[in-house]
Scaffold this motif. Structure first.
Motif, short mmCIF file in Angstrom:
data_model
loop_
_atom_site.label_atom_id
_atom_site.label_comp_id
_atom_site.label_asym_id
_atom_site.label_seq_id
_atom_site.Cartn_x
_atom_site.Cartn_y
_atom_site.Cartn_z
N VAL A 41 -11.38 19.66 10.35
CA VAL A 41 -9.97 19.98 10.13
C VAL A 41 -9.91 21.22 9.25
O VAL A 41 -10.34 21.21 8.10
CB VAL A 41 -9.23 18.80 9.48
N ARG A 42 -9.37 22.31 9.79
CA ARG A 42 -9.38 23.59 9.09
C ARG A 42 -8.14 23.82 8.25
O ARG A 42 -8.19 24.54 7.24
CB ARG A 42 -9.51 24.73 10.11
N GLU A 43 -7.02 23.23 8.66
CA GLU A 43 -5.77 23.51 7.95
C GLU A 43 -4.78 22.38 8.21
O GLU A 43 -4.76 21.81 9.30
CB GLU A 43 -5.18 24.84 8.45
N VAL A 44 -3.98 22.06 7.21
CA VAL A 44 -2.93 21.05 7.35
C VAL A 44 -1.67 21.58 6.67
O VAL A 44 -1.73 22.16 5.58
CB VAL A 44 -3.33 19.70 6.73
N LYS A 45 -0.55 21.36 7.33
CA LYS A 45 0.75 21.64 6.73
C LYS A 45 1.59 20.37 6.77
O LYS A 45 1.55 19.62 7.75
CB LYS A 45 1.48 22.75 7.48
N ILE A 46 2.31 20.14 5.70
CA ILE A 46 3.24 19.02 5.62
C ILE A 46 4.65 19.58 5.46
O ILE A 46 4.91 20.30 4.48
CB ILE A 46 2.90 18.06 4.48
N ASP A 47 5.49 19.29 6.43
CA ASP A 47 6.85 19.85 6.43
C ASP A 47 6.82 21.37 6.29
O ASP A 47 7.62 21.98 5.58
CB ASP A 47 7.70 19.23 5.32
N GLY A 48 5.82 21.98 6.95
CA GLY A 48 5.71 23.43 6.97
C GLY A 48 5.02 24.04 5.78
O GLY A 48 4.78 25.26 5.76
N LYS A 49 4.66 23.27 4.79
CA LYS A 49 4.02 23.79 3.59
C LYS A 49 2.52 23.47 3.60
O LYS A 49 2.13 22.36 3.97
CB LYS A 49 4.67 23.20 2.34
#
Length: 794
Positions: free
Chosen positions: A277-285
């Motif tokens: 998993v390279r990147e995660v955003k929560i509600d766009g952040k």
């Protein structure tokens, strides 16, 4: 608390060490966690340096004269005591130890410090320096096994009462082993040990159970999920190099009100070890991702997946949120000859438990390959060298998979169901080369001399046969799949999805996903073209008659109806396998099924290299725990084969009409819900015929589901005529099982002219006697001639 502290905590754990200035000589301290009782009788105790403001570890050693530590753990059930005894030769754990590493987020440090202060223990910085130098590296290695959980607890508002306590003990009799107390787990107490056998690592779980408080008050059970997944969208690309890159979007709801036990800003997910998993955003952040690989953690969890943590800037309030993951990895492996193996079939995208949700799935891939996947095609477009296919699954499912290859396809429909069968154009490299010895007929080029005997000999040559053709049986497979769907639709209920794709996978197994079946390449081949290991009668029946129906049955059992945890997983595999046996019975008769059940029974009784029979590996409810260094392979034999026997015995107890009514009720009442062993027992008991023995089926489930043992039964019957009919004096001997093993055995009375009666006798120890009063004189009295129970008979 922000995401940066989560990264800081991860960095601090990597540098964790013991604090030489916080070491004491202690006596008579104890740590009690429900049924776990640990006594630090005499030795030295050192704490780790603080992480996120508090110690997260301690070490106890007994490097003094008379130093000692002791643990006592008493499992609450017979099955768990039996499991513990299998590994330790004792039903209770009472072990002295010389060292103990503790990891904790539950306030253990404060508890021990208070006890040290109360007893005015003597500080020992000199010993602290020695211990810190010798064991700090071990601390870092050990904490990596629980890094995700430690960070999770230390960066969230977790009540210490819900924190983790882990102990790695150096026992004097059993070597190094672990004891875990985790109030957030389904089983709060676990004891086990890493072991190796035949170049393979296992985590042998000695015992695992709920605490007394939870057993007495089920309301204290931890919430199954801390967030509810409401929709899944996946946009994936499979490159020319077969590398997968994807964006997975989860629409989730965090519960509020009474169901919200705490505010959270850290959440754990599962994914294949082949995917990063390279990147995660929560509600766009942007959010912080922590993904680590660790042997102990993966073995303990019993699968090939990794746990990773996502931490956001601020605690997420109850309500709707969006998690967006960007992941990539190598999940497609070439198997040769244009054949491919999808290794991470259900875990190529992030999971938070297997929850039911609608899916929207888009896959872009090289144009020369065909991708099949869960769902109905709603859009398809072509590029110069690629194809993009979008699928939707409106009905909630627990997971979505895909397969790909250079396929030939056939399609059929049956009763509103659309079935597509895909076959590779070639077999994988491992099946492509088949050398056969062929006996050629004699060739006589010259006449034999007059009077000489004519004794022609056969010529033996080795011919290189052409590779098997995996497309030759496409039509046959389509009919097999359609027949299985017809049968199960009538016996269980309408299929949960209206489309089904069947595609090949290298190997000897199958797997049934919602709307997608992976089927062993061997099932695509005629029996004459199968490899030697698949040539015996049972293997031929498996690949020709059982595997297809078994995986089709998973559309109902496991995909529509699911279970609550590892202790109930056996039900879905048992129902799927017995569904395949039911279809075989319809096609080939009762005798064909009875022959397979006998083979299953023999497998369960099989002893390998002087070890106990496989059935002794443990009760079927242990699920994945059955697979241990003590009994590799036991899981499949017990769950599939003993599980089929359990369902078969229930069928015989209920009768066909009530049995099939029960199957329909399981499906209609529990679709997209969790089904338990207790639910199965209640439904079956409710459908027993009037006057049945063991009306709650408690005795039956205690013997065959919660216990182990396959009895050897011998019946002796003496018939005496009376004025009102007859009496039968029965002696029933039972061997090969423990003295407390007890089952109800059918004694069949034959009066002639097709008139029969069944009486049930409950075994009690090695010999049971009973007197049966009959209204007429019987011609014969026999023991279970209808194959009603799992037992051996003369």
């Amino acid at each position: 608390m922000s995401a940066r502290p989560a990264a800081d905590v991860a960095a601090a754990l990597k540098e964790a060490s013991f604090d030489a200035d916080r070491c004491w000589r202690i006596r008579d301290l104890q740590v009690v966690r429900e049924e776990i009782k640990i006594y630090l009788t005499d030795g030295f105790l050192i704490f780790s340096k603080p992480v996120a403001g508090q110690p997260v570890a301690a070490l106890f050693v007994t490097e003094v004269e008379g130093g000692d530590g002791e643990i006592i753990l008493m499992p609450p059930s017979a099955g768990e005591r039996q499991s513990l005894a299998r590994f330790t030769q004792s039903p209770n754990l009472n072990e002295h130890f010389k060292s103990a590493f503790f990891l904790f987020t539950d306030g253990t440090a404060a508890e021990l410090e208070a006890a040290i202060k109360e007893r005015e223990a003597k500080p020992s910085p000199e010993m602290g320096t020695l211990l810190a130098n010798e064991f700090s590296a071990t601390l870092r290695n050990l904490s990596s096994s629980f890094e995700i959980r430690l960070i999770h607890d230390l960066t969230s508002e977790v009540n210490p009462k819900m924190g983790l306590f882990f102990a790695a003990l150096g026992g004097t009799s059993h070597g190094n082993f672990d004891v875990i107390y985790d109030p957030q787990a389904r089983d709060q107490i676990v004891a086990g040990q890493i072991a190796n056998r035949d170049n393979r690592s296992f985590y042998n779980i000695w015992t695992s159970f709920q605490t007394r408080r939870v057993r007495q008050d089920p309301a204290l059970e931890p919430a199954e999920q801390d967030l509810k997944i409401e929709a899944v969208t996946i946009d994936a690309v499979i490159g020319a190099d077969l590398q997968l890159s994807a964006t997975t979007t989860l629409k989730v709801r965090i519960p509020g009100g009474e169901t919200a036990r705490r505010v959270r800003n850290a959440f754990s997910f599962d994914i294949s070890r082949r995917v990063r998993v390279r990147e995660v955003k929560i509600d766009g952040k942007p959010a912080t991702v922590l993904q680590r690989e660790n042997l102990r953690s993966n073995l303990l969890r019993g699968n090939d997946n990794e746990l990773f943590l996502v931490a956001c800037d601020e605690p997420l309030p109850p309500g709707e949120h969006t998690f967006e993951f960007r992941q990539e990895g190598s999940v497609v492996i070439p198997a040769g000859n244009g054949v491919y193996f999808v290794s991470a079939r259900g875990t190529w995208y992030p999971h938070h438990g297997l929850q039911f949700a609608p899916y929207d799935l888009t896959i872009k891939h090289p144009i020369h390959l065909t991708v099949v996947a869960t769902g109905d095609v709603v859009e398809e477009r072509l590029g110069e060298d690629y194809r993009v296919t979008r699928r939707r699954i409106a009905a909630p499912v627990r997971l979505a998979g895909f397969n790909l290859g250079e396929y030939k396809k056939t399609a059929t429909s049956r009763g509103g169901l659309q079935i597509e069968i895909y076959a590779n154009k070639s077999v994988e490299a491992g099946l492509a080369s088949t050398r056969r010895e062929v006996l050629l007929p004699p060739v006589q080029t010259l006449p034999a001399p007059r009077g000489a005997p004519r004794t022609p000999t056969l010529s033996q040559v080795i011919l290189q046969q052409p590779p098997p053709d995996p497309t030759a049986q496409l039509g046959y497979l389509a009919n097999e799949v359609a027949e299985a769907f017809d049968f199960l639709s009538k016996q269980v209920g309408p299929p949960p999805l209206k489309t089904l794709a069947v595609s090949p996978i290298p190997g000897t197994f199958g797997q049934g996903f919602p709307g997608l079946i992976y089927l062993s390449t061997i099932s695509y081949l005629p029996p004459r073209d199968r490899p030697a290991f698949a040539s015996d009668s049972l293997q031929q029946t498996f690949f020709s008659d059982l595997l297809v129906a078994h995986e089709v049955a998973h559309q109902w059992w496991g995909n529509a109806v699911s279970t609550t945890g590892y202790r109930d997983e056996w039900i879905m595999e048992a129902l799927a396998n017995y569904s395949a046996l039911l279809l075989l019975e319809r096609k080939r008769g009762v005798k064909a099924v009875d022959e397979i059940l006998v083979r299953y029974r023999d497998h369960l009784l099989e002893k390998r290299a002087g070890a106990p029979p496989l059935d002794a590996a443990g009760p079927i409810r242990l699920g994945a725990r059955l697979e241990s260094s003590e009994s590799p392979g036991a899981y499949r034999t017990l769950v599939y084969e003993k599980g089929s026997w359990i369902i078969h015995m229930l069928r015989k107890r209920l009768g066909d009409a009530q049995f099939f009514a029960m199957l329909k009720e399981i499906y209609t009442k529990h679709a997209r819900q969790r089904f338990t062993t207790g639910d199965l027992r209640s439904l079956a008991a409710a459908k027993l015929p009037a006057g049945a023995v063991d009306k709650s089926l408690e005795n039956f489930f205690a013997a065959y589901v919660e216990g182990t043992g396959i009895p050897a039964l011998t019946l002796r019957a003496r018939i005496a005529k009376t004025a009102k009919g007859a009496t039968v004096s029965v002696e029933l001997d039972q061997a090969g099982v423990s003295e407390d093993f007890s089952i109800d055995v059918p004694v069949e009375i034959d009066y002639g002219r097709g008139k029969t009666e069944t009486r049930w006798v409950r075994t009690d120890g090695s010999r049971t006697t009973a007197a049966l009063t009959l209204a007429a004189l019987p011609l014969k009295v026999s023991l279970d001639s209808k194959n009603t129970i799992l037992a051996t008979r003369p």
